[in-house]
Design an enzyme around this catalytic site. Structure first.
Site, PDB file in Angstrom:
ATOM      1  N   PRO A  11       9.706  -3.153  -1.490  1.00 55.09           N
ATOM      2  CA  PRO A  11       9.029  -3.554  -2.718  1.00 55.09           C
ATOM      3  C   PRO A  11       7.692  -2.865  -2.963  1.00 55.09           C
ATOM      4  CG  PRO A  11       9.019  -5.327  -1.083  1.00 55.09           C
ATOM      5  CD  PRO A  11       9.947  -4.267  -0.576  1.00 55.09           C
ATOM      6  N   ASN A  12       7.497  -2.545  -4.216  1.00 52.86           N
ATOM      7  CA  ASN A  12       6.250  -1.975  -4.756  1.00 52.86           C
ATOM      8  C   ASN A  12       6.020  -0.513  -4.393  1.00 52.86           C
ATOM      9  OD1 ASN A  12       5.298  -4.342  -6.162  1.00 52.86           O
ATOM     10  ND2 ASN A  12       4.984  -5.234  -4.140  1.00 52.86           N
ATOM     11  N   ARG A  19      -1.176   3.567  -8.396  1.00 52.25           N
ATOM     12  CA  ARG A  19      -2.228   2.591  -8.074  1.00 52.25           C
ATOM     13  C   ARG A  19      -2.636   2.757  -6.611  1.00 52.25           C
ATOM     14  NH1 ARG A  19      -0.727  -1.470 -12.050  1.00 52.25           N
ATOM     15  NH2 ARG A  19      -1.136  -0.212 -13.879  1.00 52.25           N
ATOM     16  N   TYR A  24      -2.821   4.362  -0.099  1.00 46.20           N
ATOM     17  CA  TYR A  24      -1.475   4.920   0.091  1.00 46.20           C
ATOM     18  C   TYR A  24      -1.350   6.399  -0.263  1.00 46.20           C
ATOM     19  CZ  TYR A  24      -0.281  -0.016   0.536  1.00 46.20           C
ATOM     20  OH  TYR A  24      -0.221  -1.311   0.946  1.00 46.20           O
ATOM     21  N   ASN A  75      11.032   1.992   5.242  1.00 43.50           N
ATOM     22  CA  ASN A  75       9.707   1.402   5.005  1.00 43.50           C
ATOM     23  C   ASN A  75       9.975   0.114   4.239  1.00 43.50           C
ATOM     24  OD1 ASN A  75       7.216   0.539   4.217  1.00 43.50           O
ATOM     25  ND2 ASN A  75       6.482   2.548   3.548  1.00 43.50           N
ATOM     26  N   ALA A  78       6.236  -4.969   2.191  1.00 42.42           N
ATOM     27  CA  ALA A  78       5.776  -6.296   2.611  1.00 42.42           C
ATOM     28  C   ALA A  78       6.877  -7.123   3.269  1.00 42.42           C
ATOM     29  CB  ALA A  78       5.193  -7.043   1.410  1.00 42.42           C
ATOM     30  N   HIS A  81       6.843  -7.985   7.048  1.00 41.63           N
ATOM     31  CA  HIS A  81       6.073  -9.094   7.615  1.00 41.63           C
ATOM     32  C   HIS A  81       6.720 -10.455   7.380  1.00 41.63           C
ATOM     33  CE1 HIS A  81       3.374  -5.742   7.627  1.00 41.63           C
ATOM     34  NE2 HIS A  81       3.241  -5.750   6.313  1.00 41.63           N
ATOM     35  N   GLU A 100      11.279   2.798  11.706  1.00 41.13           N
ATOM     36  CA  GLU A 100      10.456   2.050  10.747  1.00 41.13           C
ATOM     37  C   GLU A 100       9.223   2.909  10.445  1.00 41.13           C
ATOM     38  OE1 GLU A 100       9.005  -1.619  12.368  1.00 41.13           O
ATOM     39  OE2 GLU A 100       7.882  -2.161  10.558  1.00 41.13           O
ATOM     40  N   HIS A 102       5.572   3.205   8.103  1.00 38.95           N
ATOM     41  CA  HIS A 102       4.568   2.677   7.173  1.00 38.95           C
ATOM     42  C   HIS A 102       3.572   3.783   6.859  1.00 38.95           C
ATOM     43  CE1 HIS A 102       5.966  -1.423   7.564  1.00 38.95           C
ATOM     44  NE2 HIS A 102       6.079  -1.185   8.855  1.00 38.95           N
ATOM     45  N   LEU A 103       3.220   3.885   5.610  1.00 39.98           N
ATOM     46  CA  LEU A 103       2.233   4.892   5.201  1.00 39.98           C
ATOM     47  C   LEU A 103       0.877   4.593   5.822  1.00 39.98           C
ATOM     48  CD1 LEU A 103       3.311   4.765   1.484  1.00 39.98           C
ATOM     49  CD2 LEU A 103       3.590   6.756   2.968  1.00 39.98           C
ATOM     50  N   ARG A 109      -5.318  -3.029   9.301  1.00 39.82           N
ATOM     51  CA  ARG A 109      -5.491  -3.727   8.020  1.00 39.82           C
ATOM     52  C   ARG A 109      -5.558  -5.241   8.233  1.00 39.82           C
ATOM     53  NH1 ARG A 109      -1.528  -1.472   3.633  1.00 39.82           N
ATOM     54  NH2 ARG A 109      -3.027  -2.626   2.355  1.00 39.82           N
ATOM     55  N   ARG A 113      -0.652  -8.276   8.209  1.00 42.82           N
ATOM     56  CA  ARG A 113       0.201  -7.078   8.256  1.00 42.82           C
ATOM     57  C   ARG A 113       0.450  -6.609   9.689  1.00 42.82           C
ATOM     58  NH1 ARG A 113       0.221  -5.325   2.805  1.00 42.82           N
ATOM     59  NH2 ARG A 113      -1.723  -5.891   1.777  1.00 42.82           N
TER      60      ARG A 113
HETATM   61  O1  CA2 Z   1       1.834   1.063   4.689  1.00 45.83           O
HETATM   62  C1  CA2 Z   1       2.970   0.825   4.234  1.00 45.83           C
HETATM   63  O2  CA2 Z   1       3.801   1.709   4.059  1.00 45.83           O
HETATM   64  C2  CA2 Z   1       3.346  -0.604   3.834  1.00 45.83           C
HETATM   65  O3  CA2 Z   1       4.705  -0.799   4.186  1.00 45.83           O
HETATM   66  C3  CA2 Z   1       3.152  -0.675   2.337  1.00 45.83           C
HETATM   67  C4  CA2 Z   1       3.399  -2.077   1.776  1.00 45.83           C
HETATM   68  C5  CA2 Z   1       2.585  -3.108   2.551  1.00 45.83           C
HETATM   69  O4  CA2 Z   1       2.903  -4.412   2.097  1.00 45.83           O
HETATM   70  C6  CA2 Z   1       2.829  -3.033   4.054  1.00 45.83           C
HETATM   71  O5  CA2 Z   1       1.988  -3.979   4.682  1.00 45.83           O
HETATM   72  C7  CA2 Z   1       2.520  -1.645   4.569  1.00 45.83           C
HETATM   73  C8  CA2 Z   1       2.979  -2.168   0.314  1.00 45.83           C
HETATM   74  C9  CA2 Z   1       3.564  -1.136  -0.559  1.00 45.83           C
HETATM   75  C10 CA2 Z   1       2.900  -1.298  -1.892  1.00 45.83           C
HETATM   76  O6  CA2 Z   1       2.670  -0.048  -2.434  1.00 45.83           O
HETATM   77  C11 CA2 Z   1       1.803   0.027  -3.468  1.00 45.83           C
HETATM   78  C12 CA2 Z   1       1.585   1.297  -3.951  1.00 45.83           C
HETATM   79  C13 CA2 Z   1       0.699   1.467  -5.003  1.00 45.83           C
HETATM   80  C14 CA2 Z   1       0.072   0.386  -5.555  1.00 45.83           C
HETATM   81  C15 CA2 Z   1       0.305  -0.885  -5.060  1.00 45.83           C
HETATM   82  C16 CA2 Z   1       1.176  -1.068  -4.028  1.00 45.83           C
END
Ligand code: CA2
Length: 145
Positions: A11-12, A19, A24, A75, A78, A81, A100, A102-103, A109, A113
């Site tokens: 997601p996201n 954003r 990221y 990836n 969220a 978690h 797995e 994560h960026l 953080r 997380r």
């Molecule tokens: O660091 C990562 O790759 C995460 O998986 C990214 C997730 C976050 O919930 C994990 O804790 C770590 C969030 C991805 C959301 O991506 C966005 C990108 C641009 C703007 C807002 C959110």
């Protein structure tokens, strides 16, 4: 079976590059997908790159990877978690190698997380290296084929 690796994004992650570039990075998910396909070509891997905001869709795709792919990079965003469903789905495709990614460095953080339900069922986890983590994961999986 061809050397296909599924790369699944949760997601996201479709918002990347639009954003929060400070956390990221500035690349869009489409650009990351192109980079992964290019990196895959160099080492003989067909990359199937996907994103969904829906937990059940990710579960379906993990099961599909179990039947059709030689490896899985995920990836889970969220859902890392929170999702026992994704944890169980990855267990169910064992012994498929799973990376797995994560960026961001999830351990540097917020505390919520720090724990991922996916890590214990993945072959390994890469975090904190931005989009390059996906390329690292491709190489790590290719070394096991
Ligand atoms: O660091 C990562 O790759 C995460 O998986 C990214 C997730 C976050 O919930 C994990 O804790 C770590 C969030 C991805 C959301 O991506 C966005 C990108 C641009 C703007 C807002 C959110």
């Amino acid at each position: 079976m061809t050397n296909t690796v599924f790369i699944l994004n949760g997601p996201n992650l479709n918002m990347l590059g639009k954003r929060e570039p400070g956390i990221y990075g500035g690349k869009t998910l489409d650009q990351i997908g192109d980079d992964c396909r290019d990196a895959g070509k160099e080492i003989g891997i067909d990359v199937d790159f996907r994103q969904s905001n829906h937990e059940g869709v990710l579960v379906d795709w993990i099961q599909e990877a179990g039947a059709a792919a030689k490896g899985l990079i995920i990836n889970p965003g969220a859902y890392s978690h929170t999702s026992i469903a994704i944890h169980d789905a990855i267990r169910s495709v064992s012994p498929l190698p799973v990376a797995e990614v994560h960026l961001s460095n999830i351990h540097a953080r917020e505390e919520f997380r720090h724990h991922s339900w996916v890590t214990a069922v993945a072959t390994g986890m890469i975090c904190g290296f931005g989009p390059y983590g996906y390329t690292m994961a491709l190489h790590a999986l290719a070394a096991r084929f």
